[in-house]
Design a protein around this motif. Structure first.
Motif, PDB file in Angstrom:
ATOM      1  N   ALA A 193     100.567  80.343  23.436  1.00  6.57           N
ATOM      2  CA  ALA A 193     101.115  81.700  23.402  1.00  6.57           C
ATOM      3  C   ALA A 193     101.536  82.149  24.800  1.00  6.57           C
ATOM      4  N   ASP A 194     100.747  81.768  25.798  1.00 12.34           N
ATOM      5  CA  ASP A 194     101.056  82.141  27.177  1.00 12.34           C
ATOM      6  C   ASP A 194     102.175  81.300  27.782  1.00 12.34           C
ATOM      7  N   GLU A 218      95.864  77.738  20.901  1.00 12.66           N
ATOM      8  CA  GLU A 218      96.790  78.811  20.534  1.00 12.66           C
ATOM      9  C   GLU A 218      97.032  79.756  21.698  1.00 12.66           C
ATOM     10  N   ALA A 219      95.976  80.078  22.441  1.00 17.71           N
ATOM     11  CA  ALA A 219      96.126  80.988  23.581  1.00 17.71           C
ATOM     12  C   ALA A 219      96.999  80.374  24.666  1.00 17.71           C
TER      13      ALA A 219
END
Length: 135
Positions: A84-85, A80-81
């Motif tokens: 997201a980035d 997810e990180a």
């Protein structure tokens, strides 16, 4: 998963497996950047999904989705990180993003294992191997 009173305390679960199996699990957990406990919890929960009579077509439990977080653990958070980035990524791009730094960690760990005489490189054997008599 919390019980009906919201308890989330932890307890120890023990099992016995052959040494080679544990080595495989340890290596796989390291590759995923997970602790051994998180790796085993995730694998057990993933396996249980295949045997859950309450499973929906999408593969999620019909009782609760709170298990989802437990099943995916740190890897889901990392995915997810990264997304997201970075936004949309292909499979190969996602693999590259998630394994960034793995080669350095692998090299450092192999160096340490060789210094401790636990692993050696053997061209004759076709690569890295455990030193005989080690488990």
């Amino acid at each position: 998963m919390p019980d009906q009173d919201g308890e989330t305390s932890r307890t120890v679960v023990k099992t016995h497996v052959p040494a080679y199996q544990k080595r495989i699990w340890v290596d796989h957990a390291d590759e995923l950047g997970m602790s051994q406990s998180e790796f085993l919890r995730t694998m057990v929960q993933a396996g249980r999904r295949g045997f859950d009579p309450g499973r929906t077509v999408e593969g999620r439990s019909s009782e609760s989705t709170s298990e989802t977080g437990e099943m995916t653990g740190e890897l889901a958070t990392r995915i997810e990180a990264v997304l997201a980035d970075s936004g949309p990524l292909s499979w190969d791009e996602l693999v590259t993003a998630l394994t960034d730094g793995l080669e350095d960690r692998l090299e450092d760990t192999l160096q340490t294992l060789q210094e401790e005489d636990r692993v050696r490189y053997s061209g004759r054997d076709g690569g890295y191997t455990l030193n005989e008599g080690r488990s």
